[in-house]
Design an enzyme around this catalytic site. Sequence first.
Site, PDB file in Angstrom:
ATOM      1  NE  ARG A  23      -2.098  -1.426   3.489  1.00 50.65           N
ATOM      2  CZ  ARG A  23      -2.775  -1.435   4.772  1.00 50.65           C
ATOM      3  NH1 ARG A  23      -3.800  -1.164   5.086  1.00 50.65           N
ATOM      4  NH2 ARG A  23      -1.818  -2.091   5.834  1.00 50.65           N
ATOM      5  CG  ASN A  41      -4.199  -4.599   3.084  1.00 52.69           C
ATOM      6  OD1 ASN A  41      -3.698  -4.213   1.891  1.00 52.69           O
ATOM      7  ND2 ASN A  41      -3.397  -4.554   3.961  1.00 52.69           N
TER       8      ASN A  41
END
Length: 759
Positions: A23, A41
């Site tokens: 990320r 996520n």
Amino acid sequence: MDLTSARRMHVRVEGIVQGVGFRPFVHALATEYELAGFVGNDSAGVFVEVEGDGDRLTAFVADLSRRAPTLAQVERLTTDAVPPTGQPGFAIVTSVTGRGRDALISPDTATCPDCLAELADPTDRRHGYPFTNCTNCGPRFTIVEDVPYDRCTTTMAEFPMCAACADEYADPGDRRFHAEPVCCPACGPALRLLDADGDPLPDDPLGAAVRWLRDGRIVAVKGLGGYHLATRADHDRAVSTLRARKHREEKPFALMAGDLPAARTLVHVAPAAERVLTGARRPVVLLPRRADAPVAASVAPGNRDLGVMLPYTPLHHLLVGRLGMPIVLTSGNVSDEPIAHRDDDARRRLARIADGFLTHERRIHVRTDDSVVRVFRGRELPVRRSRGYVPAPVTLPWRFDRPVLACGAELKNTFCLAKGRRAFVSHHIGDLENFETLRAFTDGIEHFTRLFDVRPEVVAHDLHPEYLSSKYALEREDVELLGVQHHHAHIASCLADNGDPGPVIGVAFDGLGYGPDGTFWGGELLAADLTGFERIGHLGAVPMPGGVAAVHEPWRMAAAYLDEVYGDAVPDLAVVRRHGRHWSAVVGLARTGTNSPRTSSAGRLFDAVSAILGLHDRVTYEGQAAIALEQRADPDERGGYRVEATGPVPLQDVGRELVRCVVDDLRAKVDPGLIAARFHHGLADAVVRAAGAVRESRGLTTVALSGGVFQNVLLLDRVVCGLEQDGFRVLVHSRVPPNDGGISLGQAVVAAARGVPAD
């Protein structure tokens, strides 16, 4: 943003993309390309929405795979156009929990260079902090309780971040941006030193532990996946004491060296082995011992190899670095028990072994042993696949149409849960011979089932009715059951390891496996693919006098083989004289068949030859006699015994004739090292000739080698070289062990290939 030219795209990224800095990487990449949107996520992996110029979007998507973080493994990337929103900025958003779970969890990863630099920097706030980590390293699988992978679903949830760590966690320019296990001395776990009774001591924990080790004491150290027992590797009394307390008579201990130069004082490290030793997985690597290695004789008695690993946590770096010498670092257990990983259990089970405990408050959710590998032809040959490798799946070129649970074997057990194209082979469970190990097996299945959302509809198991893994399978309800023959599973495991569906000539050499004819197989030549097999050759079956006793006392197998070859005219050999009147009794068992099941096992043939050469009449751990025979073989000898390997049943007479050749040379006073080498080469050459005969009759040109005997790299190399020189394509293991640790993968792919029908 110019909405007339902007495009917006939804991107789905699957693979090992949680817990590896993916990320933050996406955030940085989007910022670089001046794109807007968000990343997060969920239970399937990573989702991204990104908006901006079309060319930049195209480049961004390409770089998601090409420039992914080191620890990431992008398996699948899909895109869909969505309407632009015109909202500026790019953000990491809150994780989303969905119904299905396809997210993969990263294995635990060795400390990265950046964290090591902080560890050594006196001006850094994490100087000397034994739990330093970032998005590129640290605990993962052993602390994860659920997915998506966020701090709240790990055992680090018990440690709220301080302001400084929270700032790093929220800073897109920091390498700890969204690093879930991030912590520091102000907010993270702390070391504690306990005496053997579990009472805390006021000393500096790390300093006192180093002093204890320097003095030759035994320290239980809490690692990533469980407790280890540590002591000085060069201290004879300390290592001998550890053996006695742990009830581990002769099996070699693993060593930890502080760095690569220190490892080179212990073993010879070829370039391929160096890559494995220093890689992020940090397994124990079995390597040739240096003649002047500074280790106690009892570390690895009678063994030309040493198992060496490098530190993989900051705590290990600090401990071994301050001590300044290699240590024994072996599993924290009494022999045959699973490794201790819960604090109260460790104090109870290890109190009589360790002089003290170096521990901490971070819980270990999943016990995970160290992995062990050999290096063969520049690639890893796994012996035990566990920490650093699990739970990364074995990705296959074919699909599991129905979710499968494969329960594995009895020894070196692993289980496997599979769906889609992924097979999740578990960490090493151990030998299913006691309640603790069985509970680790059942707990592990439950955890994997929840973590990867695999609800088995098919359960595969070994044919042996007394294996605890088979009994577990047979007690499952509302599933289809499939028994898979042990050696077919071995060959199927090798096929899956190589992404090849067959058909092949399968050579499965191991200790024992239950055959459909009620005998114990183990020296098998099969024509096989994933759906089935035909037994087209095997070593001739001989009795195992005393049953299981023959596994623990190889001289009994020597008696069986010598009686098969010579009958009442057995030559005057030392192995016969050593056992006096017991010899006749054991031969009598073999002849009558009383408690003497017949076996074609290659492992038992190695046992017999080892005993005939006087290497081991009795063993204290599985495979010891065969390992000793490999170790004893003269590396300069190139000759091999020429024995008949073809005929109506290929390999049928090979074992007996090899024993006859061994005895002839032994009576002629030939050095046992030469005899051991000639035996290995003779067996290997017989396998090559037998494969050639099968090719002539069946047209098969690929050979798959599997079974625990093929951990023997002397035999493996000779077989592979011979087959390749004869024009064969040869498949060997590199992702799962050839031993019974790979059986579960084989069972799973057989179940998938057979397509067990639903009711």
